[in-house]
Scaffold this active site. Structure first.
Site, PDB file in Angstrom:
ATOM      1  N   ASN A   7      47.648   9.640 -78.146  1.00 27.85           N
ATOM      2  CA  ASN A   7      47.501   9.107 -76.791  1.00 27.85           C
ATOM      3  C   ASN A   7      47.302   7.595 -76.947  1.00 27.85           C
ATOM      4  OD1 ASN A   7      46.933   8.478 -74.181  1.00 27.85           O
ATOM      5  ND2 ASN A   7      45.266   9.961 -73.931  1.00 27.85           N
ATOM      6  N   LYS A  14      44.241   7.195 -79.419  1.00 28.18           N
ATOM      7  CA  LYS A  14      43.418   8.385 -79.606  1.00 28.18           C
ATOM      8  C   LYS A  14      44.297   9.402 -80.326  1.00 28.18           C
ATOM      9  CE  LYS A  14      40.540  11.220 -76.613  1.00 28.18           C
ATOM     10  NZ  LYS A  14      40.434  11.723 -75.256  1.00 28.18           N
ATOM     11  N   ARG A  98      51.424  11.603 -75.537  1.00 30.67           N
ATOM     12  CA  ARG A  98      51.118  11.703 -74.120  1.00 30.67           C
ATOM     13  C   ARG A  98      51.797  10.525 -73.408  1.00 30.67           C
ATOM     14  NH1 ARG A  98      45.332  11.964 -71.075  1.00 30.67           N
ATOM     15  NH2 ARG A  98      46.243  12.558 -69.103  1.00 30.67           N
ATOM     16  N   HIS A 187      47.851  14.261 -64.103  1.00 31.00           N
ATOM     17  CA  HIS A 187      47.026  15.272 -64.796  1.00 31.00           C
ATOM     18  C   HIS A 187      47.830  16.550 -65.060  1.00 31.00           C
ATOM     19  CE1 HIS A 187      43.349  13.393 -62.564  1.00 31.00           C
ATOM     20  NE2 HIS A 187      43.387  12.901 -63.791  1.00 31.00           N
ATOM     21  N   ARG A 248      38.173   5.399 -56.743  1.00 33.25           N
ATOM     22  CA  ARG A 248      39.397   5.410 -55.916  1.00 33.25           C
ATOM     23  C   ARG A 248      39.145   6.124 -54.604  1.00 33.25           C
ATOM     24  NH1 ARG A 248      43.225   7.928 -60.453  1.00 33.25           N
ATOM     25  NH2 ARG A 248      41.676   7.368 -61.996  1.00 33.25           N
ATOM     26  N   ASP A 289      29.595   7.059 -61.454  1.00 36.50           N
ATOM     27  CA  ASP A 289      29.389   8.242 -62.291  1.00 36.50           C
ATOM     28  C   ASP A 289      28.580   9.251 -61.477  1.00 36.50           C
ATOM     29  OD1 ASP A 289      28.123  10.087 -64.225  1.00 36.50           O
ATOM     30  OD2 ASP A 289      29.096   8.810 -65.698  1.00 36.50           O
ATOM     31  N   LEU A 290      29.122  10.469 -61.394  1.00 37.22           N
ATOM     32  CA  LEU A 290      28.496  11.461 -60.518  1.00 37.22           C
ATOM     33  C   LEU A 290      27.057  11.783 -60.930  1.00 37.22           C
ATOM     34  CD1 LEU A 290      29.491  12.752 -57.997  1.00 37.22           C
ATOM     35  CD2 LEU A 290      30.295  14.670 -59.313  1.00 37.22           C
ATOM     36  N   ARG A 291      26.776  11.674 -62.229  1.00 33.74           N
ATOM     37  CA  ARG A 291      25.396  11.931 -62.672  1.00 33.74           C
ATOM     38  C   ARG A 291      24.448  10.917 -62.048  1.00 33.74           C
ATOM     39  NH1 ARG A 291      27.576  12.340 -68.718  1.00 33.74           N
ATOM     40  NH2 ARG A 291      28.873  10.750 -67.768  1.00 33.74           N
ATOM     41  N   VAL A 338      33.573  16.593 -64.160  1.00 32.75           N
ATOM     42  CA  VAL A 338      32.778  17.066 -63.024  1.00 32.75           C
ATOM     43  C   VAL A 338      32.953  18.579 -62.855  1.00 32.75           C
ATOM     44  CG1 VAL A 338      32.512  16.915 -60.516  1.00 32.75           C
ATOM     45  CG2 VAL A 338      32.916  14.831 -61.858  1.00 32.75           C
ATOM     46  N   GLU A 340      33.654  20.888 -64.935  1.00 28.78           N
ATOM     47  CA  GLU A 340      33.038  21.716 -65.981  1.00 28.78           C
ATOM     48  C   GLU A 340      31.522  21.640 -65.967  1.00 28.78           C
ATOM     49  OE1 GLU A 340      34.888  20.530 -69.730  1.00 28.78           O
ATOM     50  OE2 GLU A 340      36.835  20.564 -68.736  1.00 28.78           O
ATOM     51  N   GLU A 391      43.711  18.931 -73.035  1.00 28.43           N
ATOM     52  CA  GLU A 391      45.035  18.324 -72.908  1.00 28.43           C
ATOM     53  C   GLU A 391      45.697  18.110 -74.265  1.00 28.43           C
ATOM     54  OE1 GLU A 391      42.992  15.607 -70.121  1.00 28.43           O
ATOM     55  OE2 GLU A 391      44.982  15.386 -69.232  1.00 28.43           O
TER      56      GLU A 391
HETATM   57  P1  AMP Z   1      36.315  12.857 -67.007  1.00 27.50           P
HETATM   58  O1  AMP Z   1      37.093  11.835 -66.246  1.00 27.50           O
HETATM   59  O2  AMP Z   1      36.955  14.217 -66.998  1.00 27.50           O
HETATM   60  O3  AMP Z   1      35.907  12.412 -68.388  1.00 27.50           O
HETATM   61  O4  AMP Z   1      34.950  13.057 -66.204  1.00 27.50           O
HETATM   62  C1  AMP Z   1      34.042  12.011 -66.061  1.00 27.50           C
HETATM   63  C2  AMP Z   1      33.070  12.361 -64.973  1.00 27.50           C
HETATM   64  O5  AMP Z   1      32.407  13.576 -65.291  1.00 27.50           O
HETATM   65  C3  AMP Z   1      32.002  11.296 -64.781  1.00 27.50           C
HETATM   66  O6  AMP Z   1      32.128  10.725 -63.509  1.00 27.50           O
HETATM   67  C4  AMP Z   1      30.707  12.055 -64.838  1.00 27.50           C
HETATM   68  O7  AMP Z   1      29.998  11.802 -63.685  1.00 27.50           O
HETATM   69  C5  AMP Z   1      31.089  13.522 -64.802  1.00 27.50           C
HETATM   70  N1  AMP Z   1      30.172  14.275 -65.629  1.00 27.50           N
HETATM   71  C6  AMP Z   1      30.145  14.349 -66.965  1.00 27.50           C
HETATM   72  N2  AMP Z   1      29.103  15.124 -67.355  1.00 27.50           N
HETATM   73  C7  AMP Z   1      28.465  15.528 -66.238  1.00 27.50           C
HETATM   74  C8  AMP Z   1      27.321  16.337 -65.969  1.00 27.50           C
HETATM   75  N3  AMP Z   1      26.618  16.895 -66.946  1.00 27.50           N
HETATM   76  N4  AMP Z   1      26.988  16.534 -64.673  1.00 27.50           N
HETATM   77  C9  AMP Z   1      27.695  15.971 -63.688  1.00 27.50           C
HETATM   78  N5  AMP Z   1      28.771  15.211 -63.877  1.00 27.50           N
HETATM   79  C10 AMP Z   1      29.158  14.987 -65.129  1.00 27.50           C
END
Ligand code: AMP
Length: 404
Positions: A7, A14, A98, A187, A248, A289-291, A338, A340, A391
């Site tokens: 990638n 990567k 990729r 995706h 976004r 970041d959702l966390r 998110v 998972e 992926e």
């Molecule tokens: P990705 O783009 O698939 O790498 O996902 C990144 C996003 O996953 C980030 O915005 C994180 O907020 C979210 N994320 C990763 N781990 C967690 C977690 N344990 N709880 C909630 N959101 C998570």
């Protein structure tokens, strides 16, 4: 068959080396990342995957002025007599690359030839950040690994089965014919992998499976899959529309762009930056970041609570739309960072949908899922799964299939 998945980004490569014993079975031998290529200090992180599941990690900080030196350094690490996993680079039968955007040119992974290189170049305006770097990776690998086959796996390919009513915009038709303006979707490798695994988990033959895949990460998209083929997806000409993402907007009224351009005197570049980098969760509450959004919401920040409700509501509307588009739905699958990990988002995005046959079991849904996990109740007519995406494995699998 040893397959190196590559990638290639603008300043990084990567990689993951697989030993594929069949299209269904592959083992990771080594993986890693060359970063800050072209900067004064570059880093190569290399991990050998041991038989017992552990990893031996090593880091080098030699300068990597370009992708060619980067890939050469990776191959040197892979064939290192002590830390390596191959005795000679000739053992690598193929590289699977990729590639972000192939427009309408390819609907399946393809051995690299002039037509592939042409299509990647033609799609640079549609993928200005990724396509040039992906192409760089292919050209460098073709040059360095002359004994290996090169296969391009496109992020847009899985969505090429969408019917025109799903992929066309209600713009003058000539803009589709002459400018290629249509929904492409992204995706694709992840949606394809997750749809295939979910069909198996749900006990439905893949070519008869109707599945909604929700790839929810920093960038997010959904796909509606009928009889194993994609029939709709939420991203479009670019990865901007659809679901609310980290930075976004997802879907907005397109007239907002003209309105803000006029009212605030913003340039096209500034508007592009606004909708792609300053919006989404970050635009609503300041955290992308959702966390961090959850933490802020727990601390009482109203905007963070609002951002969470907006995100879940948008997801829910897309689930409803795709249930309508598919008619019969065998399963819904959540994947990516998110999907998972965030049980709140999963539960809220499918809340109060019993009348549509979706019932989440809150206990099964609790927590993070590193393995495929059923999170729907037994009474749910639509099964709901969390399926961790892979992926790289999908690229290795597809490369293997192209070659065999
Ligand atoms: P990705 O783009 O698939 O790498 O996902 C990144 C996003 O996953 C980030 O915005 C994180 O907020 C979210 N994320 C990763 N781990 C967690 C977690 N344990 N709880 C909630 N959101 C998570």
């Amino acid at each position: 068959m040893k397959i190196l998945v590559i990638n290639s980004g603008s300043s990084s490569i990567k990689f993951k080396l697989y030993e594929m014993s069949s299209a269904e079975e592959g083992e990771v031998l080594a993986s890693g990342l060359a970063e800050r290529i072209g900067e004064d200090t570059s880093t190569l992180t290399y991990k050998r995957h041991e038989k017992d599941g552990s990893e031996t990690k090593q880091t080098w900080n030699d300068p990597l002025p370009n992708h060619e030196t980067g890939l050469k350094r990776i191959i040197k690490a892979l064939s290192d007599p002590e830390k390596g996993v191959i005795s000679s680079p000739d053992e690598i039968a193929a590289a699977g690359h990729r590639v972000l955007h192939a427009g309408e040119a390819f609907s399946a992974p393809t051995k690299v030839n002039d037509a592939v290189i042409d299509a990647i170049k033609k799609c640079i305006p549609l993928g200005p950040l990724h396509n040039p770097a992906n192409l760089d990776g292919i050209l460098v690998a073709s040059q360095i690994m002359q004994g290996a086959s090169q296969v391009a796996v496109f992020d847009t390919a899985f969505h090429q089965t969408m019917p025109p009513e799903a992929y066309l915009y209600a713009l003058p038709y000539e803009l589709y014919k002459e400018q290629g303006v249509r929904r492409y979707g992204f995706h694709g490798t992840s949606h394809k992998y997750v749809a295939r695994v979910t069909a198996k988990l749900a006990g439905v033959p893949q070519d008869q499976s109707n599945i909604i895949t929700a790839h929810l990460g920093n960038g997010s998209s959904m796909a509606a899959v009928r009889n194993g083929r994609c029939v709709d997806t939420s991203m479009g000409l670019t990865p901007l529309p659809g679901l609310i993402m980290g930075t976004r907007t997802g879907d907005i009224d397109p007239a907002i762009i003209f309105y803000l351009g006029k009212q605030l005197g913003l340039s096209l570049e500034e508007l592009d930056n606004l909708v792609n980098k300053q919006s989404g969760l970050k635009g609503i509450c300041g955290h992308n970041d959702l966390r961090d959004v959850h933490t802020a919401a727990e601390e009482g920040e109203e905007r963070a609570k609002l951002a969470l409700s907006m995100l879940a509501y948008r997801n829910k509307k897309f689930f409803g739309a795709y249930i309508a588009a598919l008619g019969r739905v065998d399963a819904i699958a959540f994947t990516a960072g998110v999907g998972e990990n965030d049980s709140w988002v999963r539960a809220q995005s499918l809340a109060d949908m019993e009348h549509l046959g979706v019932v989440i079991d809150l206990e099964r849904n609790d927590g993070r899922c590193s393995e495929p996990t059923l999170i729907s109740a037994d009474s749910s007519t639509i099964q709901v799964w969390v399926v961790p995406t892979d992926e790289e494995y999908e690229i290795a699998r597809e490369t293997y299939e192209v070659l065999s």
